[in-house]
Scaffold this motif. Structure first.
Motif, mmCIF file in Angstrom:
data_model
loop_
_atom_site.group_PDB
_atom_site.id
_atom_site.type_symbol
_atom_site.label_atom_id
_atom_site.label_comp_id
_atom_site.label_asym_id
_atom_site.label_seq_id
_atom_site.Cartn_x
_atom_site.Cartn_y
_atom_site.Cartn_z
ATOM 1 N N GLY A 24 -0.510 14.718 -36.545
ATOM 2 C CA GLY A 24 -1.585 14.837 -35.577
ATOM 3 C C GLY A 24 -2.936 14.560 -36.186
ATOM 4 O O GLY A 24 -3.941 15.173 -35.818
ATOM 5 N N ALA A 25 -2.978 13.622 -37.138
ATOM 6 C CA ALA A 25 -4.209 13.343 -37.874
ATOM 7 C C ALA A 25 -4.849 12.029 -37.452
ATOM 8 O O ALA A 25 -5.688 11.494 -38.179
ATOM 9 C CB ALA A 25 -3.921 13.317 -39.377
ATOM 10 N N ALA A 26 -4.446 11.485 -36.289
ATOM 11 C CA ALA A 26 -5.057 10.245 -35.827
ATOM 12 C C ALA A 26 -6.509 10.501 -35.424
ATOM 13 O O ALA A 26 -6.822 11.508 -34.796
ATOM 14 C CB ALA A 26 -4.277 9.680 -34.643
ATOM 15 N N SER A 27 -7.390 9.589 -35.799
ATOM 16 C CA SER A 27 -8.809 9.743 -35.498
ATOM 17 C C SER A 27 -9.424 8.359 -35.355
ATOM 18 O O SER A 27 -8.887 7.367 -35.868
ATOM 19 C CB SER A 27 -9.524 10.524 -36.610
ATOM 20 O OG SER A 27 -9.530 9.783 -37.808
ATOM 21 N N PRO A 28 -10.580 8.246 -34.657
ATOM 22 C CA PRO A 28 -11.242 6.935 -34.543
ATOM 23 C C PRO A 28 -11.612 6.348 -35.895
ATOM 24 O O PRO A 28 -11.495 5.137 -36.112
ATOM 25 C CB PRO A 28 -12.489 7.246 -33.704
ATOM 26 C CG PRO A 28 -12.139 8.471 -32.928
ATOM 27 C CD PRO A 28 -11.236 9.268 -33.825
ATOM 28 N N MET A 29 -12.070 7.189 -36.833
ATOM 29 C CA MET A 29 -12.432 6.679 -38.151
ATOM 30 C C MET A 29 -11.204 6.151 -38.884
ATOM 31 O O MET A 29 -11.249 5.095 -39.538
ATOM 32 C CB MET A 29 -13.092 7.779 -38.973
ATOM 33 C CG MET A 29 -13.513 7.319 -40.369
ATOM 34 S SD MET A 29 -14.338 8.592 -41.314
ATOM 35 C CE MET A 29 -14.555 7.751 -42.880
ATOM 36 N N LEU B 78 -9.687 -2.284 -41.121
ATOM 37 C CA LEU B 78 -10.381 -2.944 -42.232
ATOM 38 C C LEU B 78 -9.418 -3.218 -43.388
ATOM 39 O O LEU B 78 -9.449 -4.290 -44.003
ATOM 40 C CB LEU B 78 -11.549 -2.087 -42.699
ATOM 41 C CG LEU B 78 -12.717 -1.951 -41.716
ATOM 42 C CD1 LEU B 78 -13.735 -0.952 -42.232
ATOM 43 C CD2 LEU B 78 -13.375 -3.307 -41.468
ATOM 44 N N ALA B 79 -8.556 -2.237 -43.681
ATOM 45 C CA ALA B 79 -7.565 -2.440 -44.739
ATOM 46 C C ALA B 79 -6.579 -3.544 -44.355
ATOM 47 O O ALA B 79 -6.188 -4.367 -45.192
ATOM 48 C CB ALA B 79 -6.830 -1.131 -45.021
ATOM 49 N N ASP B 80 -6.179 -3.574 -43.075
ATOM 50 C CA ASP B 80 -5.254 -4.609 -42.610
ATOM 51 C C ASP B 80 -5.884 -5.994 -42.700
ATOM 52 O O ASP B 80 -5.190 -6.980 -42.973
ATOM 53 C CB ASP B 80 -4.830 -4.326 -41.163
ATOM 54 C CG ASP B 80 -3.880 -3.148 -41.066
ATOM 55 O OD1 ASP B 80 -3.419 -2.665 -42.126
ATOM 56 O OD2 ASP B 80 -3.592 -2.704 -39.933
#
Length: 264
Positions: free
Chosen positions: A71-76, A83-85
């Motif tokens: 449950g750690a999904a966030s906009p950041m 960006l990593a992708d």
């Protein structure tokens, strides 16, 4: 009364910073492997660069999985992941495939490969941006995911790391890059592993195929990666053609037999 047993390990709830730490770590590992693939490709170590790209794909899959589980999904986190992708699946594959296939042709196919590589990179950026703004929850991807397109490139070079010479194979590479770029910005559905719930009893059916794949990748890693990447690519295209044919059959008017002169 029975004496209370002393607990040597006490359970404690994770704090918010600790919850976000694990997915972010895998996201940064994804970026690290992508950067390492770029460095290895510029030094002509194509086999090693393709291996780094494969590790970046694994890290990219794990960060999303852990973010959903915890449950750690966030906009950041979503923006950092994109960006990593972009580094790992937009820039790194282009540099790798250009060095592998076109670096020896700077005046002919090399320049054309540079242009087609930019088209691939731009398509990956558009694909990632569209994924960020798409708020509709689906069990599939619209357009080929950028990691899957990079997997086709990485597995091919991992299987055949020798640089290409002046041949028609370079033309095939150009066509393949354009095809992958078109698929990334297309509206074709591609299967997503998000729909796979490992806690469901239905997931038990995947245990045997996964075990076979792990054995396969242990004995023949290059061949296993090529098979996996191309099977995902071809399987989704085949499923798209089947959906199109099924939609045409449903849309076609039902043919009624011609009325005969006899009455019932």
């Amino acid at each position: 009364m029975k004496p209370r047993r002393r607990r040597f390990f006490r359970r404690r709830s994770l704090r918010p910073k600790e919850i976000y730490l694990l997915p972010t770590t895998f996201t940064l590992l994804n970026m690290l492997f992508g950067f390492s693939a770029i460095v290895a490709a510029t030094h002509g170590r194509y086999f090693q660069a393709a291996g780094y790209l494969s590790l970046a794909i694994v890290a990219d899959g794990l960060d999303g999985r852990f973010a959903r589980m915890m449950g750690a999904a966030s906009p950041m986190g979503r923006e950092l992941d994109s960006l990593a992708d972009m580094v790992s699946f937009g820039v790194a594959p282009v540099i790798l495939v250009w060095r592998w296939a076109f670096a020896a042709e700077p005046h002919t196919l090399g320049r054309l490969g540079w242009l087609v590589g930019f088209i691939f990179m731009a398509a990956a950026a558009i694909r990632l941006a569209r994924f960020n703004v798409d708020t509709v929850a689906r069990n599939y991807f619209v357009g080929m995911p950028a990691p899957a397109a990079a997997a086709v490139i990485a597995s091919t070079i991992y299987y055949y790391p020798n640089p290409l010479g002046r041949s028609l194979v370079q033309v095939a590479v150009l066509i393949a890059l354009l095809g992958l770029a078109a698929l990334m910005v297309s509206q074709i559905r591609f299967a997503s592993l998000k729909a796979l719930d490992l806690r469901s009893p239905r997931s038990h059916a995947y245990i045997f195929p996964i075990t076979l794949f792990l054995v396969f990748i242990f004995y023949k890693p290059p061949l296993a990666l090529v098979f996996c990447a191309y099977a995902y690519f071809a399987g989704n295209l085949f499923a798209h053609v089947r959906r199109m044919l099924g939609a045409k059959r449903k849309a076609a008017p039902e043919e009624h037999p011609a009325a005969s002169g006899a009455t019932p």
